[in-house]
Enzyme design. Structure first.
Site, PDB file in Angstrom:
ATOM      1  N   LYS A  22       0.831  -1.207   0.000  1.00  0.00           N
ATOM      2  CA  LYS A  22       0.000   0.000   0.000  1.00  0.00           C
ATOM      3  C   LYS A  22       0.865   1.256   0.000  1.00  0.00           C
ATOM      4  O   LYS A  22       0.598   2.211  -0.730  1.00  0.00           O
ATOM      5  CB  LYS A  22      -0.908   0.012   1.239  1.00  0.00           C
ATOM      6  CG  LYS A  22      -1.810   1.234   1.313  1.00  0.00           C
ATOM      7  CD  LYS A  22      -2.403   1.454   2.684  1.00  0.00           C
ATOM      8  CE  LYS A  22      -1.418   2.144   3.591  1.00  0.00           C
ATOM      9  NZ  LYS A  22      -2.034   2.845   4.738  1.00  0.00           N
ATOM     10  N   ASN A  23       1.927   1.248   0.814  1.00  0.00           N
ATOM     11  CA  ASN A  23       2.762   2.431   0.953  1.00  0.00           C
ATOM     12  C   ASN A  23       3.615   2.703  -0.281  1.00  0.00           C
ATOM     13  O   ASN A  23       4.247   3.762  -0.376  1.00  0.00           O
ATOM     14  CB  ASN A  23       3.656   2.310   2.189  1.00  0.00           C
ATOM     15  CG  ASN A  23       2.864   2.400   3.477  1.00  0.00           C
ATOM     16  OD1 ASN A  23       1.730   2.876   3.490  1.00  0.00           O
ATOM     17  ND2 ASN A  23       3.437   1.920   4.561  1.00  0.00           N
ATOM     18  N   CYS A 126      -4.094  12.894  13.111  1.00  0.00           N
ATOM     19  CA  CYS A 126      -4.053  11.455  12.884  1.00  0.00           C
ATOM     20  C   CYS A 126      -4.148  10.757  14.225  1.00  0.00           C
ATOM     21  O   CYS A 126      -3.610  11.245  15.218  1.00  0.00           O
ATOM     22  CB  CYS A 126      -2.754  11.075  12.168  1.00  0.00           C
ATOM     23  SG  CYS A 126      -2.553   9.305  11.898  1.00  0.00           S
ATOM     24  N   ARG A 131       1.443  14.516  12.195  1.00  0.00           N
ATOM     25  CA  ARG A 131       2.446  14.351  11.150  1.00  0.00           C
ATOM     26  C   ARG A 131       2.410  15.618  10.299  1.00  0.00           C
ATOM     27  O   ARG A 131       1.747  15.675   9.280  1.00  0.00           O
ATOM     28  CB  ARG A 131       2.158  13.090  10.324  1.00  0.00           C
ATOM     29  CG  ARG A 131       2.443  11.819  11.102  1.00  0.00           C
ATOM     30  CD  ARG A 131       2.313  10.584  10.256  1.00  0.00           C
ATOM     31  NE  ARG A 131       0.955  10.069  10.289  1.00  0.00           N
ATOM     32  CZ  ARG A 131       0.581   8.942   9.682  1.00  0.00           C
ATOM     33  NH1 ARG A 131       1.452   8.247   8.997  1.00  0.00           N
ATOM     34  NH2 ARG A 131      -0.657   8.529   9.749  1.00  0.00           N
ATOM     35  N   PRO A 132       3.127  16.671  10.744  1.00  0.00           N
ATOM     36  CA  PRO A 132       3.012  17.962  10.081  1.00  0.00           C
ATOM     37  C   PRO A 132       3.562  17.926   8.663  1.00  0.00           C
ATOM     38  O   PRO A 132       4.372  17.069   8.305  1.00  0.00           O
ATOM     39  CB  PRO A 132       3.851  18.891  10.973  1.00  0.00           C
ATOM     40  CG  PRO A 132       4.803  17.984  11.673  1.00  0.00           C
ATOM     41  CD  PRO A 132       4.069  16.695  11.877  1.00  0.00           C
ATOM     42  N   VAL A 133       3.120  18.912   7.849  1.00  0.00           N
ATOM     43  CA  VAL A 133       3.540  18.972   6.454  1.00  0.00           C
ATOM     44  C   VAL A 133       4.591  20.059   6.241  1.00  0.00           C
ATOM     45  O   VAL A 133       4.850  20.451   5.107  1.00  0.00           O
ATOM     46  CB  VAL A 133       2.314  19.215   5.537  1.00  0.00           C
ATOM     47  CG1 VAL A 133       1.349  18.048   5.622  1.00  0.00           C
ATOM     48  CG2 VAL A 133       1.618  20.532   5.894  1.00  0.00           C
ATOM     49  N   ASP A 134       5.225  20.518   7.319  1.00  0.00           N
ATOM     50  CA  ASP A 134       6.238  21.566   7.213  1.00  0.00           C
ATOM     51  C   ASP A 134       7.342  21.188   6.225  1.00  0.00           C
ATOM     52  O   ASP A 134       7.814  22.026   5.439  1.00  0.00           O
ATOM     53  CB  ASP A 134       6.885  21.844   8.580  1.00  0.00           C
ATOM     54  CG  ASP A 134       5.883  22.259   9.635  1.00  0.00           C
ATOM     55  OD1 ASP A 134       4.690  21.945   9.466  1.00  0.00           O
ATOM     56  OD2 ASP A 134       6.289  22.889  10.620  1.00  0.00           O
ATOM     57  N   LYS A 171      14.483  15.953   9.620  1.00  0.00           N
ATOM     58  CA  LYS A 171      14.118  14.633  10.129  1.00  0.00           C
ATOM     59  C   LYS A 171      13.652  13.793   8.955  1.00  0.00           C
ATOM     60  O   LYS A 171      13.038  14.311   8.022  1.00  0.00           O
ATOM     61  CB  LYS A 171      13.003  14.770  11.182  1.00  0.00           C
ATOM     62  CG  LYS A 171      12.572  13.468  11.826  1.00  0.00           C
ATOM     63  CD  LYS A 171      11.476  13.737  12.859  1.00  0.00           C
ATOM     64  CE  LYS A 171      10.998  12.437  13.495  1.00  0.00           C
ATOM     65  NZ  LYS A 171       9.901  12.684  14.464  1.00  0.00           N
ATOM     66  N   VAL A 172      13.947  12.513   8.994  1.00  0.00           N
ATOM     67  CA  VAL A 172      13.554  11.632   7.891  1.00  0.00           C
ATOM     68  C   VAL A 172      12.035  11.599   7.765  1.00  0.00           C
ATOM     69  O   VAL A 172      11.316  11.407   8.751  1.00  0.00           O
ATOM     70  CB  VAL A 172      14.090  10.199   8.119  1.00  0.00           C
ATOM     71  CG1 VAL A 172      13.513   9.247   7.078  1.00  0.00           C
ATOM     72  CG2 VAL A 172      15.601  10.184   8.058  1.00  0.00           C
ATOM     73  N   SER A 173      11.546  11.806   6.551  1.00  0.00           N
ATOM     74  CA  SER A 173      10.108  11.780   6.273  1.00  0.00           C
ATOM     75  C   SER A 173       9.874  11.052   4.957  1.00  0.00           C
ATOM     76  O   SER A 173      10.332  11.511   3.905  1.00  0.00           O
ATOM     77  CB  SER A 173       9.536  13.197   6.193  1.00  0.00           C
ATOM     78  OG  SER A 173       8.220  13.182   5.647  1.00  0.00           O
ATOM     79  N   ASP A 316       5.498   0.326  11.792  1.00  0.00           N
ATOM     80  CA  ASP A 316       4.251  -0.299  11.356  1.00  0.00           C
ATOM     81  C   ASP A 316       4.152  -1.777  11.736  1.00  0.00           C
ATOM     82  O   ASP A 316       3.130  -2.419  11.457  1.00  0.00           O
ATOM     83  CB  ASP A 316       4.078  -0.149   9.837  1.00  0.00           C
ATOM     84  CG  ASP A 316       3.611   1.242   9.445  1.00  0.00           C
ATOM     85  OD1 ASP A 316       3.229   2.020  10.334  1.00  0.00           O
ATOM     86  OD2 ASP A 316       3.623   1.560   8.240  1.00  0.00           O
ATOM     87  N   ILE A 338       9.125   6.671  16.522  1.00  0.00           N
ATOM     88  CA  ILE A 338       8.676   7.332  15.290  1.00  0.00           C
ATOM     89  C   ILE A 338       7.435   8.192  15.540  1.00  0.00           C
ATOM     90  O   ILE A 338       7.385   9.365  15.183  1.00  0.00           O
ATOM     91  CB  ILE A 338       8.391   6.309  14.178  1.00  0.00           C
ATOM     92  CG1 ILE A 338       9.597   5.381  13.983  1.00  0.00           C
ATOM     93  CG2 ILE A 338       8.031   7.025  12.879  1.00  0.00           C
ATOM     94  CD1 ILE A 338      10.859   6.072  13.545  1.00  0.00           C
ATOM     95  N   ARG A 408      -8.153  -0.604   5.146  1.00  0.00           N
ATOM     96  CA  ARG A 408      -7.279   0.412   4.570  1.00  0.00           C
ATOM     97  C   ARG A 408      -5.932  -0.176   4.177  1.00  0.00           C
ATOM     98  O   ARG A 408      -5.265   0.348   3.282  1.00  0.00           O
ATOM     99  CB  ARG A 408      -7.051   1.550   5.567  1.00  0.00           C
ATOM    100  CG  ARG A 408      -8.275   2.405   5.855  1.00  0.00           C
ATOM    101  CD  ARG A 408      -7.899   3.571   6.772  1.00  0.00           C
ATOM    102  NE  ARG A 408      -6.682   4.219   6.299  1.00  0.00           N
ATOM    103  CZ  ARG A 408      -5.569   4.367   7.038  1.00  0.00           C
ATOM    104  NH1 ARG A 408      -5.526   3.923   8.281  1.00  0.00           N
ATOM    105  NH2 ARG A 408      -4.513   4.968   6.536  1.00  0.00           N
TER     106      ARG A 408
END
Length: 429
Positions: A22-23, A126, A131-134, A171-173, A316, A338, A408
């Site tokens: 899915k990811n 969430c 989980r910000p979108v900055d 940071k890793v995203s 996960d 995480i 999902r």
């Protein structure tokens, strides 16, 4: 609202086909916005999130079709889909669609890269933490985009197109890496992404973009370099196997005992998790068809784990591994680094008799010899399946409520487990 009823105590024996990830499927579908040609994706899982993203892409003007069933095809095999964004008719991704799935925010990268503008709703909160979108916004600004926040929407404009630059994430995203990598494929000049996510799904997206004509080096490492091109073309790409589904079913076998072939997957997608399972007493062998998983006769051994970005232990799989440790012969410690607030399954596992104590971001699990079935409530996708895993080993009947979370991310979970001897059924509500 549907629920799943599990009667525990049966070993799992048989074959479980592993679906496409899915990811990986979600960003691959979004990549179709980058070209007017058709992108064909095979091994796409049949999931609620895939269906939701399809609606979002169609809102932008993407034509979508699915191959019919082929001769000899297993009902649980992945589907082949065709996505064609010949004309982007709308560069707005509205709140009512984006709010249902955070990953849909990623359309912002391809839209501004191809159309030089986008208006995408902020995705909101969430259940497993903010989980910000900055990082997304700062990355697009580095590529020359002008960005405003207006009435809950991120409004992006790049009248002359995006221009390559150095983008370093603090940071890793994974999501930001996907988004900036897609945007950079059509930017002028070279983009360097530093502290990029190394997950297999990032490398899979890069492989697809490369097949579409992109010039990408370093995907799967912390530094990715993209040389922008004028246009991308169509391609055919097979979605990478789902490493989280692989780990989940491996843990189910470790929990119940038995022997299962996880068909169509690869060990190198989750080496750390498999090594952890081996420490816990599970035998895992790579074979041409996939992975063979067998629980040896020594019982479940306690193992300490800490979640980390790839190639570390995946967040996960944290809930699923905690379910396994509830019946280990001793104490284990599970540390979550995480996401905050990702221990909501602890209270529900306790209803089955688990002994778990929370100390900050660490769960201390004292294994018990017996779990007993009870009604439990799913709180998020991975927590849902952890309760199913526990129920497979618990005495008596366990009913997992609010299983819409499962749909999902897990394709026909109850069908796959039933094929291997589990007593499990979905109850429509």
């Amino acid at each position: 609202m549907d629920s799943i009823k599990v009667v525990g105590g049966r070993e799992l024996k048989g074959v479980i086909p592993i679906s496409g990830a899915k990811n990986a499927a979600l960003p691959l579908m979004i990549a179709s916005l980058l070209t007017e040609d058709t992108l064909t994706l095979s091994n796409v899982p049949r999931l609620r999130d895939v269906a939701q993203l399809t609606q979002i892409l169609m809102n932008h003007g993407v034509d979508y079709s699915v191959n019919g069933k082929r001769s000899g095809q297993d009902d649980l095999d992945g589907q082949t889909v065709h996505l064609t964004a010949r004309e982007i008719v709308d560069t707005t991704a509205p709140y009512e669609l984006v709010s249902k799935m955070r990953a849909s925010f990623w359309v912002i990268g391809p839209l501004v890269a191809r159309m030089h503008e986008a208006r995408v709703s902020l995705p909101g909160g969430c259940a497993i933490g903010t989980r910000p979108v900055d990082f997304f916004i700062e990355g697009l600004e580095k590529l020359g985009a002008d960005i405003d926040i207006d009435a809950g929407y991120v409004v992006v404009k790049a009248p002359g197109g995006l221009v390559g630059d150095r983008v370093e994430f603090p940071k890793v995203s994974v999501g930001a890496t996907h988004t900036i990598m897609m945007a950079a494929t059509l930017a002028k000049g070279e983009t360097e992404i530093v502290n990029a996510a190394c997950e297999p799904e990032v490398a899979d997206l890069a492989a697809c973009l490369t097949a579409m004509g992109a010039k990408i080096e370093g995907a799967g490492t912390p530094v990715i370099r993209i040389q922008g091109v004028d246009r991308l073309h169509g391609a055919h790409h097979a979605v990478v196997p789902d490493r989280i589904e692989t780990g989940t079913y491996a843990m189910a076998v470790a929990m119940t005992g038995g022997e299962v072939l996880l068909r169509g997957t690869r060990a190198n997608l989750l080496d750390t998790a498999l090594d952890t399972l081996r420490e816990a007493g599970t035998e895992i062998t790579e074979v041409p068809e996939g992975l063979k998983v067998y629980r040896n006769g020594n019982g479940i051994q306690p193992v300490d784990v800490t979640t980390e970005p790839f190639p570390g232990f995946p967040t996960d799989l944290q809930a699923q591994f905690m379910a396994l440790m509830t019946m280990a012969g001793g104490q284990s410690r599970i540390t979550e680094t995480i996401f905050e607030n990702r221990f909501m399954h602890v209270q529900e596992l306790a209803r089955l008799g688990a002994q778990i104590h929370i100390d900050g971001n660490t769960a201390i699990v004292d294994g018990v010899s017996t779990l007993r079935g009870a009604p439990v409530m799913a709180t998020d996708l991975r927590a849902s399946v952890s309760l199913v895993i526990a129920g497979l080993a618990a005495e008596g009947e366990t009913t997992v409520n609010r299983v819409y979370h499962l749909d999902r991310g897990f394709e026909r979970l109850e069908d796959k487990l039933t094929r291997c001897g589990a007593q499990i059924e979905r109850i429509s509500g």
